[in-house]
Motif scaffolding. Structure first.
Motif, PDB file in Angstrom:
ATOM      1  N   GLU A  11     -33.843  41.968  21.412  1.00 28.45           N
ATOM      2  CA  GLU A  11     -32.574  41.766  22.129  1.00 28.45           C
ATOM      3  C   GLU A  11     -32.806  40.665  23.151  1.00 28.45           C
ATOM      4  O   GLU A  11     -33.778  40.709  23.896  1.00 28.45           O
ATOM      5  CB  GLU A  11     -32.122  43.047  22.827  1.00 28.45           C
ATOM      6  N   PHE A  12     -31.911  39.691  23.191  1.00 31.75           N
ATOM      7  CA  PHE A  12     -32.165  38.524  24.038  1.00 31.75           C
ATOM      8  C   PHE A  12     -30.852  37.837  24.389  1.00 31.75           C
ATOM      9  O   PHE A  12     -29.802  38.119  23.791  1.00 31.75           O
ATOM     10  CB  PHE A  12     -33.098  37.533  23.328  1.00 31.75           C
ATOM     11  N   THR A  13     -30.936  36.948  25.363  1.00 34.61           N
ATOM     12  CA  THR A  13     -29.751  36.216  25.822  1.00 34.61           C
ATOM     13  C   THR A  13     -29.760  34.806  25.242  1.00 34.61           C
ATOM     14  O   THR A  13     -30.765  34.099  25.327  1.00 34.61           O
ATOM     15  CB  THR A  13     -29.725  36.134  27.362  1.00 34.61           C
ATOM     16  N   LEU A  14     -28.644  34.437  24.649  1.00 34.21           N
ATOM     17  CA  LEU A  14     -28.444  33.086  24.142  1.00 34.21           C
ATOM     18  C   LEU A  14     -27.373  32.385  24.972  1.00 34.21           C
ATOM     19  O   LEU A  14     -26.424  33.016  25.445  1.00 34.21           O
ATOM     20  CB  LEU A  14     -27.995  33.103  22.682  1.00 34.21           C
ATOM     21  N   ALA A  15     -27.533  31.099  25.139  1.00 33.65           N
ATOM     22  CA  ALA A  15     -26.477  30.249  25.697  1.00 33.65           C
ATOM     23  C   ALA A  15     -26.241  29.156  24.658  1.00 33.65           C
ATOM     24  O   ALA A  15     -27.130  28.347  24.396  1.00 33.65           O
ATOM     25  CB  ALA A  15     -26.901  29.660  27.034  1.00 33.65           C
ATOM     26  N   GLU A  16     -25.060  29.162  24.047  1.00 33.19           N
ATOM     27  CA  GLU A  16     -24.814  28.273  22.905  1.00 33.19           C
ATOM     28  C   GLU A  16     -23.583  27.406  23.134  1.00 33.19           C
ATOM     29  O   GLU A  16     -22.605  27.831  23.750  1.00 33.19           O
ATOM     30  CB  GLU A  16     -24.663  29.084  21.616  1.00 33.19           C
ATOM     31  N   ILE A  17     -23.664  26.213  22.603  1.00 30.07           N
ATOM     32  CA  ILE A  17     -22.575  25.231  22.679  1.00 30.07           C
ATOM     33  C   ILE A  17     -22.217  24.803  21.265  1.00 30.07           C
ATOM     34  O   ILE A  17     -23.103  24.519  20.460  1.00 30.07           O
ATOM     35  CB  ILE A  17     -23.007  23.993  23.498  1.00 30.07           C
ATOM     36  N   THR A  66     -24.439  33.980  19.014  1.00 32.47           N
ATOM     37  CA  THR A  66     -23.093  34.010  19.604  1.00 32.47           C
ATOM     38  C   THR A  66     -22.145  33.025  18.932  1.00 32.47           C
ATOM     39  O   THR A  66     -20.940  33.079  19.136  1.00 32.47           O
ATOM     40  CB  THR A  66     -23.152  33.691  21.118  1.00 32.47           C
ATOM     41  N   ALA A  67     -22.689  32.130  18.125  1.00 30.24           N
ATOM     42  CA  ALA A  67     -21.911  31.004  17.602  1.00 30.24           C
ATOM     43  C   ALA A  67     -20.692  31.430  16.791  1.00 30.24           C
ATOM     44  O   ALA A  67     -19.629  30.809  16.885  1.00 30.24           O
ATOM     45  CB  ALA A  67     -22.805  30.104  16.750  1.00 30.24           C
ATOM     46  N   GLN A  68     -20.839  32.490  15.971  1.00 28.69           N
ATOM     47  CA  GLN A  68     -19.731  32.856  15.095  1.00 28.69           C
ATOM     48  C   GLN A  68     -18.493  33.269  15.882  1.00 28.69           C
ATOM     49  O   GLN A  68     -17.366  33.090  15.418  1.00 28.69           O
ATOM     50  CB  GLN A  68     -20.166  33.973  14.133  1.00 28.69           C
ATOM     51  N   GLY A  69     -18.692  33.822  17.079  1.00 31.73           N
ATOM     52  CA  GLY A  69     -17.546  34.161  17.921  1.00 31.73           C
ATOM     53  C   GLY A  69     -16.750  32.942  18.336  1.00 31.73           C
ATOM     54  O   GLY A  69     -15.543  33.024  18.571  1.00 31.73           O
ATOM     55  N   ASP A 109     -19.724  25.786   9.014  1.00 31.04           N
ATOM     56  CA  ASP A 109     -19.215  27.072   9.499  1.00 31.04           C
ATOM     57  C   ASP A 109     -17.698  27.174   9.372  1.00 31.04           C
ATOM     58  O   ASP A 109     -17.165  28.190   8.909  1.00 31.04           O
ATOM     59  CB  ASP A 109     -19.651  27.275  10.949  1.00 31.04           C
ATOM     60  N   LEU A 110     -16.995  26.127   9.802  1.00 30.35           N
ATOM     61  CA  LEU A 110     -15.539  26.173   9.701  1.00 30.35           C
ATOM     62  C   LEU A 110     -15.093  26.217   8.247  1.00 30.35           C
ATOM     63  O   LEU A 110     -14.142  26.940   7.888  1.00 30.35           O
ATOM     64  CB  LEU A 110     -14.924  24.968  10.413  1.00 30.35           C
ATOM     65  N   ASN A 111     -15.765  25.474   7.367  1.00 30.55           N
ATOM     66  CA  ASN A 111     -15.425  25.524   5.939  1.00 30.55           C
ATOM     67  C   ASN A 111     -15.669  26.910   5.371  1.00 30.55           C
ATOM     68  O   ASN A 111     -14.879  27.414   4.567  1.00 30.55           O
ATOM     69  CB  ASN A 111     -16.252  24.488   5.169  1.00 30.55           C
ATOM     70  N   ALA A 150     -17.022  24.095  23.032  1.00 21.70           N
ATOM     71  CA  ALA A 150     -16.888  25.470  23.499  1.00 21.70           C
ATOM     72  C   ALA A 150     -18.280  26.028  23.750  1.00 21.70           C
ATOM     73  O   ALA A 150     -19.239  25.662  23.065  1.00 21.70           O
ATOM     74  CB  ALA A 150     -16.138  26.320  22.476  1.00 21.70           C
ATOM     75  N   ALA A 151     -18.397  26.918  24.730  1.00 24.10           N
ATOM     76  CA  ALA A 151     -19.700  27.457  25.105  1.00 24.10           C
ATOM     77  C   ALA A 151     -19.603  28.959  25.304  1.00 24.10           C
ATOM     78  O   ALA A 151     -18.532  29.496  25.621  1.00 24.10           O
ATOM     79  CB  ALA A 151     -20.208  26.786  26.377  1.00 24.10           C
ATOM     80  N   GLN A 152     -20.739  29.607  25.144  1.00 28.98           N
ATOM     81  CA  GLN A 152     -20.787  31.057  25.319  1.00 28.98           C
ATOM     82  C   GLN A 152     -22.191  31.489  25.718  1.00 28.98           C
ATOM     83  O   GLN A 152     -23.181  31.004  25.179  1.00 28.98           O
ATOM     84  CB  GLN A 152     -20.379  31.775  24.028  1.00 28.98           C
ATOM     85  N   ILE A 153     -22.251  32.407  26.668  1.00 27.31           N
ATOM     86  CA  ILE A 153     -23.503  33.056  27.059  1.00 27.31           C
ATOM     87  C   ILE A 153     -23.373  34.533  26.696  1.00 27.31           C
ATOM     88  O   ILE A 153     -22.360  35.165  27.010  1.00 27.31           O
ATOM     89  CB  ILE A 153     -23.760  32.911  28.571  1.00 27.31           C
TER      90      ILE A 153
END
Length: 631
Positions: free
Chosen positions: A246-252, A201-204, A369-371, A224-227
Motif C-alpha cells: 500500500e503506497f501513495t502515488l502522485a500522478e499527472i 490513480t490514473a484510471q480515475g 487509455d482513452l481509446n 489533470a493530477a491526483q494524489i
C-alpha cells in the motif's frame, strides 16, 4: 554527450550500490518514529508500514511542494477519485489481463519469489567470482538489465542456464507463472459486483476525461493530477518503503494533441543538463551521460518537447526535495520493456543503499487509455482541435435516424441513444456504419444502460463536404507518476550523516521546506519557560511549525535530538532574552549561531524556510549579530 561523473561526498559506491550505514540509519528512523512496521503489536505484515509524526510531516511537506511545483505552477486540475474500482474499468485498461509479475516457487516448500528478483540476486552473487571473463561479466549484466522484461519461457531458460535455486533451501524452482498484483474485492452485500483496489490513480482521471475537458472549456492541452493511495499485492515485498503493498502515488495526466507535442515553456528548460541513461548506452557502455534536454529532444533521444519538459520539471522537484544531484539519473526504457502503445518512457532513478531505484516514471502513453475506455463503453472520449492552417473542406458522414422505429423499440429510453447517434464523431460514425453493414446490429453502453443499435434505426448515411475549422481527436497522454514513499525514503537516506568523529551525533540535513518541524524552542533554564508563550504565539501567527524542548538535558543534547529528526533551526531563550528582547538562532548543519531581535525573528525565519535567503545572507539582516560559540 560526455560521460557523467557520479560520486557522493558522504558515502562510496560499489557496483551501483551505496556503502551506507543502513543499520544505524534504520535504528534512527525507527527510534524517532519516522517509520515502523504496521501492526507490529501483532507481529507485523510484510510490505505494510506506518509513518510516525516526523515521517508523516515530511511526507505531507513533499506533497505540499509537489502541489506547488506542479498543480499550482502548471495550472493543473486536481481530482480525488475512488480507490475501489469496478472490474470492467480495469479490464478495459488491461490491468486484469496484464498487470502481473512472474512468480516462481520453491518446488518443495512452496515459498514464493518474484522471478526477476530471484534471478537478479543470483546473478549478483555470480558477479563476485573474480575468475569471470570480461565477456561473461558483460553477458550477466545484460541479462540483469533485461530481467523484468523476459517472457515466462525466457525467464525459465535464464533460471535454468544460471542454475538459480530457492535462496533458503537450495531447492529447485517451479516454472515461472504470471501472478496478478491487484487486490480483489466485491462491491455491495451480494458479492456479485467484482472490483479491485486500484493499482494506480490514473484510471480515475481517464474515466473522468469528459468532465475534465468540459471544466477546461473544451481546450487542449491540459493536465489533470491526483494524489492518493494505490495497492499492489507484491509477491515478495522487500527493501522497506521501496517495495510495499500500500503506497501513495502522485500522478499527472497531461492531455495533448498527438500531432502537436511541442510545449510553450520548453525554451525555459532546454539548456538544463541531466544525468541521462538512454537505451542505446544501457546495452553498450552502460555509462550515464550528460546531456541537455534541448539536445536530447533535437536528436530524437527524448521523443518530444512535452515529455522533455516534464523530465526537466521532475528533475527540479526532486532536487528541491533534497535528492543529491549526483545520485539522480533518468533511464530510458528499453524497447522490449516498454508497453507496445507507448511512444517513449523514462524513469527518474535515485541511487540509495539498495541501488538505483525507480521513483518517478515519465511516459508518453499515446492515446491508449482513452481509446480503451472509449471502446469498452462505446462513448466518444475526444476533444475538438482547430486546424492550425485554418478551416478546410472535408467530407463528413452522419446518420439520418428513423426516430419512429427507435421510439417504438425503446420508449422513454430513446433519448440517450438518439443524442449519441446525433453527435457521432467521424471516426465512430464510419466504424458504426461498417459494423452495422456487417453484423446488422451493434451493442453499446451509455452510462449504466446497454443499447442495441439496429441497422433499421438508420434510414441512410449521409455524406457531404463541409468547410470545417477543426476536427475531433483522441488526445495523447504524457504521464509523470511519482512514488512518494520511494522519494521519501531516498531523501531521508541522502540527508543522513554523522558529525565528524562522533557517530552518536546523527543529523538529517533535510531542506527547510521538507523538514518535519521548522524550529525547536529551547528555554535555557526553567526560568525562561514563562517567556515561551510569546515566542510560540509569534511562530503560530506566521505558520511556522515548532516544538518545545524544555527537558532537563544539557543544551548540547537537546540540539542533537533536534538534529536527528532534521529540524533546521533552533531558538534558544536565555537569561538575556528578557532584557534585550533577542534570542539565539542556531542553524542545524553548521551549528552556527546568530543573535536575532524578537521583532525580526519571524521575518528572518520565513526567509530561511522559504529559501529566499541563506544563512550567510541572514547575517546582514538589521539587528542580527553573529555568535562565535557553536554546538
Amino acid at each position: 554527450m560526455s560521460v557523467a561523473s557520479v560520486s557522493s561526498p558522504i558515502v562510496e559506491k560499489k557496483e551501483g550500490k551505496e556503502t551506507f550505514p543502513r543499520e544505524a540509519f534504520k535504528k534512527l528512523t525507527t527510534q524517532r518514529f519516522f517509520i515502523a512496521p504496521a501492526f507490529e503489536l501483532y507481529g507485523g505484515v510484510t510490505g505494510l508500514y506506518d509513518l510516525g509524526p516526523p515521517g508523516c510531516a515530511v511526507k505531507a511537506n513533499i506533497l505540499s511542494l509537489w502541489r506547488q511545483w506542479f498543480i499550482l505552477t502548471e495550472n493543473m486540475l486536481e481530482i480525488d477519485s475512488s480507490c475501489v474500482t469496478p472490474k470492467p474499468v480495469l479490464e478495459a485498461s488491461g490491468h486484469v489481463a496484464r498487470f502481473t509479475d512472474l512468480m516462481v516457487k520453491d518446488a518443495v516448500t512452496g515459498a514464493c519469489y518474484r522471478a526477476d528478483h530471484r534471478l537478479e540476486e543470483h546473478l549478483e552473487t555470480l558477479l563476485a567470482d573474480k575468475n569471470l571473463t570480461a565477456e561473461k561479466i558483460d553477458e550477466i549484466k545484460t541479462v540483469m538489465a533485461q530481467a523484468d522484461a523476459l517472457s515466462k519461457e525466457e525467464m525459465h531458460e535464464a533460471l535454468k542456464k544460471y542454475n538459480t535455486k530457492a535462496p533458503e533451501t537450495g531447492n529447485e524452482l517451479t516454472f515461472p507463472e504470471p501472478f496478478n498484483l491487484m487486490f480483489a474485492t466485491s462491491i455491495g452485500p451480494t458479492g456479485t459486483v467484482p472490483g479491485f483496489l486500484r493499482p494506480e490513480t490514473a484510471q480515475g482521471i481517464f474515466v473522468n476525461f469528459k468532465r475534465l475537458l468540459e471544466f477546461n472549456g473544451g481546450k487542449l492541452p491540459f493536465a489533470a493530477a491526483q494524489i492518493g493511495q494505490a495497492y499492489r499485492n507484491e509477491i515478495a515485498p522487500r527493501s522497506g518503503l521501496l517495495r510495499v503493498r500500500e503506497f501513495t502515488l502522485a500522478e499527472i495526466e497531461h492531455f495533448v494533441n498527438p500531432e502537436d507535442k511541442d510545449h510553450p515553456k520548453f525554451a525555459s528548460i532546454a539548456n538544463l543538463e541531466i544525468n541521462a541513461f538512454p537505451r542505446d548506452v544501457q546495452l553498450t557502455t552502460k555509462q550515464t551521460v550528460r546531456m541537455t534536454i534541448g539536445d536530447a529532444v533535437k536528436n530524437g533521444v527524448i521523443n518530444n518537447q512535452t515529455l522533455g519538459y516534464f523530465i526537466a520539471r521532475v528533475h527540479g522537484f526532486l532536487l528541491a526535495c533534497g535528492v543529491k544531484a549526483d545520485k539522480l539519473r533518468f533511464r530510458q526504457h528499453l524497447s522490449d520493456e516498454m508497453a507496445h502503445y507507448a511512444a517513449d518512457c523514462w524513469d527518474a532513478e535515485i541511487l540509495n543503499s539498495y541501488g538505483w531505484t525507480e521513483c518517478v516514471g515519465i511516459a508518453d502513453r499515446s492515446a491508449y487509455d482513452l481509446n480503451a475506455h472509449s471502446a469498452a463503453t462505446k462513448q466518444s472520449l475526444t476533444a475538438f482541435v482547430e486546424f492550425k492552417e485554418g478551416p478546410k473542406m472535408i467530407e463528413t458522414i452522419f446518420p439520418k435516424l428513423d426516430k419512429g422505429k427507435i421510439g417504438k423499440a425503446l420508449g422513454k429510453k430513446q433519448a440517450n441513444l438518439v443524442q449519441f447517434l446525433t453527435n457521432l464523431d467521424q471516426e465512430t460514425a464510419e466504424k458504426l456504419e461498417k459494423d452495422l453493414q456487417t453484423n446488422g446490429s451493434v451493442k453499446i453502453t451509455l452510462g449504466e444502460e446497454e443499447y442495441e443499435v439496429k441497422k433499421e434505426y438508420i434510414l441512410e448515411w449521409t455524406r457531404e463536404k463541409k468547410n470545417v475549422s477543426g476536427a475531433k481527436i483522441t488526445p495523447g497522454v504524457i504521464e509523470p507518476s511519482f512514488g512518494i514513499g520511494r522519494i521519501l525514503y531516498s531523501v531521508l537516506e541522502h540527508a543522513y550523516w554523522c558529525r565528524e568523529n562522533d557517530e552518536q551525533r546523527a543529523v538529517l540535513s533535510l531542506p527547510p521546506t521538507i523538514a518535519p518541524v521548522k524550529v525547536t524552542l529551547f528555554p535555557l533554564q526553567s526560568k525562561q519557560n514563562e517567556a515561551l508563550p510569546q515566542y510560540a504565539n509569534l511562530l503560530t501567527d506566521y505558520n511556522i511549525s515548532f516544538r518545545v524542548d524544555d527537558t532537563g538535558a544539557s543544551i548540547g543534547k537537546r540540539y542533537s535530538r533536534a538534529d536527528e529528526i532534521g529540524i533546521p533551526f533552533g531558538i534558544t531563550v536565555d537569561f538575556a532574552s528578557q532584557t534585550d528582547k533577542s534570542v539565539t538562532l542556531r542553524e542545524r548543519d553548521s551549528t552556527a549561531q546568530v543573535r536575532v531581535p524578537f521583532d525580526s525573528l519571524a521575518v528572518v525565519l520565513n526567509k530561511l524556510i522559504s529559501g529566499r535567503a541563506n544563512w550567510e545572507q541572514i547575517k546582514n539582516e538589521p539587528g542580527v549579530e553573529v555568535v562565535v560559540a557553536t554546538a
